[in-house]
Motif scaffolding. Structure first.
Motif, short mmCIF file in Angstrom:
data_model
loop_
_atom_site.label_atom_id
_atom_site.label_comp_id
_atom_site.label_asym_id
_atom_site.label_seq_id
_atom_site.Cartn_x
_atom_site.Cartn_y
_atom_site.Cartn_z
N UNK A 102 0.86 -1.19 0.00
CA UNK A 102 0.00 0.00 0.00
C UNK A 102 0.90 1.23 0.00
N UNK A 103 0.71 2.08 -1.00
CA UNK A 103 1.41 3.36 -1.03
C UNK A 103 0.49 4.39 -0.41
N UNK A 104 0.96 5.00 0.68
CA UNK A 104 0.20 6.04 1.36
C UNK A 104 0.88 7.38 1.12
N UNK A 105 0.94 8.20 2.14
CA UNK A 105 1.51 9.52 1.97
C UNK A 105 3.00 9.50 1.69
N UNK A 106 3.37 10.01 0.52
CA UNK A 106 4.78 10.17 0.15
C UNK A 106 4.90 11.57 -0.44
N UNK A 107 5.46 12.47 0.35
CA UNK A 107 5.53 13.87 -0.08
C UNK A 107 6.54 14.09 -1.20
N UNK A 108 6.29 15.16 -1.96
CA UNK A 108 7.23 15.55 -3.02
C UNK A 108 8.56 15.92 -2.42
N UNK A 109 9.62 15.64 -3.19
CA UNK A 109 10.97 16.05 -2.80
C UNK A 109 11.77 16.33 -4.07
N UNK A 110 13.05 16.54 -3.93
CA UNK A 110 13.90 16.90 -5.08
C UNK A 110 13.94 15.81 -6.14
N UNK A 111 13.71 14.56 -5.76
CA UNK A 111 13.78 13.45 -6.72
C UNK A 111 12.44 13.07 -7.33
N UNK A 112 11.37 13.71 -6.91
CA UNK A 112 10.04 13.37 -7.39
C UNK A 112 9.92 13.58 -8.89
N UNK A 113 9.39 12.55 -9.55
CA UNK A 113 9.16 12.63 -10.98
C UNK A 113 7.67 12.75 -11.28
N UNK A 114 6.85 12.00 -10.57
CA UNK A 114 5.40 11.97 -10.81
C UNK A 114 4.65 12.15 -9.49
N UNK A 115 3.58 12.93 -9.54
CA UNK A 115 2.68 13.03 -8.41
C UNK A 115 1.45 12.19 -8.77
N UNK A 116 1.21 11.15 -7.98
CA UNK A 116 0.07 10.28 -8.24
C UNK A 116 -1.13 10.85 -7.49
N UNK A 117 -1.99 10.04 -6.98
CA UNK A 117 -3.17 10.58 -6.30
C UNK A 117 -2.77 11.41 -5.09
N UNK A 122 6.29 10.06 -6.44
CA UNK A 122 7.30 9.01 -6.63
C UNK A 122 8.46 9.50 -7.48
N UNK A 123 9.63 8.94 -7.21
CA UNK A 123 10.84 9.24 -7.99
C UNK A 123 10.96 8.22 -9.11
N UNK A 124 11.93 8.40 -9.97
CA UNK A 124 12.18 7.43 -11.04
C UNK A 124 12.55 6.07 -10.45
N UNK A 125 13.36 6.06 -9.40
CA UNK A 125 13.73 4.80 -8.74
C UNK A 125 12.48 4.12 -8.17
N UNK A 126 11.58 4.90 -7.56
CA UNK A 126 10.34 4.35 -7.02
C UNK A 126 9.50 3.72 -8.12
N UNK A 127 9.41 4.41 -9.25
CA UNK A 127 8.64 3.90 -10.40
C UNK A 127 9.22 2.56 -10.86
N UNK A 128 10.55 2.51 -11.00
CA UNK A 128 11.20 1.27 -11.43
C UNK A 128 10.94 0.13 -10.44
#
Length: 159
Positions: A102-117, A122-128
């Motif tokens: 379950x992905x819950x609250x994950x705030x934007x940071x310098x590595x964020x690539x996409x903002x989901x709901x 998520x960052x590129x590494x998170x996406x991969x």
């Protein structure tokens, strides 16, 4: 029994501490994080934030995996929380019986690539990592609160 493996960068707060624990009848929260496992002040603060009657255990990711294995078939209802996707992916791939993330609250940071709901970024590494989990047959769902609409990472088709 492991009821939920969740990523939430705020760890224990209102939605986790009360909504999820109540909905899933959680008796124990295992917080898997290497830094927090060594930080007595942060552990004390998190212990105050948890619901009364719920046990909180803060362990390194490796020690948490050993503890999680002991609860796979126990009568204790357990929620596992990490504050990042890499740690959660490590737990899930090491203990495939959990089956979903379950992905819950994950705030934007310098590595964020996409903002989901809402509050899930998520960052590129998170996406991969999430794509790998999905391709390995794990469910990766996005939901901030238990009564919220369950959406699936695979439906975002992120590369």
């Amino acid at each position: 029994m492991i009821k939920l493996l969740r990523v939430d960068d705020r760890l224990i707060h209102g939605a986790v501490g009360f909504s999820w624990t109540k909905q899933l009848s959680i008796n124990m929260i295992i917080l898997a994080n290497d830094a927090i496992a060594k930080d007595d002040f942060q552990k004390m603060t998190l212990d105050i934030a948890k619901p009364r009657g719920t046990k909180l255990v803060c362990e390194s990711v490796e020690k948490a995996k050993a503890l999680i294995r002991t609860h796979l078939k126990s009568s204790t209802n357990v929620m596992v929380i990490t504050n990042n996707i890499p740690d959660a992916a490590d737990i899930l791939t090491s203990i495939p019986e959990i089956g979903s993330l379950n992905l819950g609250g994950i705030r934007k940071n310098a590595e964020t690539k996409e903002n989901l709901i809402g509050a899930i970024a998520v960052s590129q590494k998170d996406i991969e990592l999430c794509n790998k989990l999905v391709s390995d047959g794990f469910e990766v769902e996005l939901r901030l609160i238990p009564d919220g609409k369950k959406t699936y990472f695979k439906d975002y088709k992120l590369q």
